[in-house]
Design a protein around this motif. Structure first.
Motif, PDB file in Angstrom:
ATOM      1  N   ARG A  51      23.865  14.507  -3.662  1.00  0.00           N
ATOM      2  CA  ARG A  51      23.458  13.827  -2.422  1.00  0.00           C
ATOM      3  C   ARG A  51      23.563  14.765  -1.211  1.00  0.00           C
ATOM      4  O   ARG A  51      23.724  14.316  -0.082  1.00  0.00           O
ATOM      5  N   ALA A  86      27.384   8.413   4.348  1.00  0.00           N
ATOM      6  CA  ALA A  86      26.098   8.956   3.907  1.00  0.00           C
ATOM      7  C   ALA A  86      25.962   8.924   2.394  1.00  0.00           C
ATOM      8  O   ALA A  86      24.881   8.666   1.853  1.00  0.00           O
ATOM      9  N   ARG A 144      21.206  14.288   1.972  1.00  0.00           N
ATOM     10  CA  ARG A 144      21.563  13.107   2.757  1.00  0.00           C
ATOM     11  C   ARG A 144      22.843  13.352   3.551  1.00  0.00           C
ATOM     12  O   ARG A 144      22.960  12.975   4.728  1.00  0.00           O
TER      13      ARG A 144
END
Length: 315
Positions: free
Chosen positions: A183, A210, A186
């Protein structure tokens, strides 16, 4: 915040005074310490492994201890010093403690000349409990502190500077590469939008929001980002590659290289270097598979759970 979570892999054995180093017996056994020999503890920390090496060397032996952390070296010096109070003072080896990275060992001609090579090298990688447990060092999100993360507090860029100055793409890439965080884009976007970020708690909150942790995720959602920043700030993987490259030149025939790693990025570098050395006839592998902590050690020291030890002998 983050109660019950393990925030970063670390060499848990070099923490509080009296704390037993991780995989201590296994490391000493694989080093096969020769009385009167010369050995390097490439990550001396508080001197737990070093002490066990030193007491087996005798007065003719020599121990070189290296660490980036000046505070750890100071404490190790007290533990390892010769004192008239010691019962074994007359049989204590020469000990030299060096402030710096173990990567610098490759540049020391005194360790690569044929008649000055060493009999063993031990490297216990990662961040120590001493560093992790001090909130002011910024390695952990378990307690709020400044975003520092430098093992060498006297020089280098801090994690705060990286988090607030690096562009979004570079930040995403380093989180992905050094944290193996899927991730990362992001998370990097959220970090850039939340600047300035000054503390560990603030960063952990931004990353957690996030990342949107999965229901059954075993680690805190900020763990991999903290690991990535720490590795980047301290050039940990670059330094490890330098050590693995230099080790064959530093070891005498029959000398042992023992490395304890705490995450897959480190272990992969160690495994590949040792296997490549074995193919070239430089090493004899002593561990076909990594040695891990037993149930009793994990119960006594949960931080040893992620430790993997690999060893090879110079031929």
């Amino acid at each position: 915040m983050g109660e019950g979570y393990k925030d970063t892999p670390e060499r848990g054995g070099r923490g509080q005074a009296g704390h037993v180093p991780v995989l201590l017996k296994e490391a000493i056994d694989f080093l096969n310490i020769r009385r009167g020999g010369t050995y390097i503890d490439a990550t001396v920390g508080l001197g737990g492994h070093s002490y066990e090496i030193a007491k087996r060397l005798g007065a003719q032996g020599r121990l070189i201890g290296v660490d980036k952390d000046p505070g750890a070296l100071e404490k190790a010096g007290v533990r390892l010093q010769v004192s008239g109070v010691r019962e074994d003072a007359a049989d204590w080896p020469a000990i030299e403690l060096r402030h710096g990275s173990f990567a610098d060992l490759a540049d020391d001609p005194g360790l690569t000349t044929d008649d000055l090579r060493v009999d063993g090298i031990l490297a216990d990688l990662g961040v120590s409990s001493l560093q992790l447990d001090d909130a002011q060092r910024g390695f952990s999100f378990q307690a709020e502190g400044p975003l520092d993360m430098r093992m060498n507090t006297q020089s280098g860029e801090t994690a705060e500077q990286v988090v607030n100055r690096v562009d979004e793409v570079t930040l995403a890439n380093l989180i992905y590469e050094f944290g193996e965080e899927r991730r990362s884009r992001r998370i990097a976007r959220a970090i850039v939008r939340s600047r300035p970020i000054r503390t560990t708690a603030q960063l952990a909150d931004v990353v957690s929001a996030a990342a949107r942790s999965m229901k059954h995720e075993r680690i805190h959602p900020a763990t991999r980002t903290f690991q990535a920043l720490r590795i980047f700030v301290n050039r940990e993987l670059d330094d490890l590659r330098e050590l693995m490259k230099a080790a064959p030149q530093m070891l005498r025939p029959g000398g042992r290289l023992v490395v304890i790693s705490f995450h897959s990025l480190e272990d992969r570098i160690v495994k590949d270097a040792m296997r490549e050395g074995a193919k070239r006839g430089v090493y004899r592998l002593l561990t076909k598979k990594p040695v891990t902590a037993g149930v009793e050690e994990i119960d006594r020291n949960p931080r040893s759970r992620s430790a993997k030890l690999r060893a090879a002998e110079r031929v």
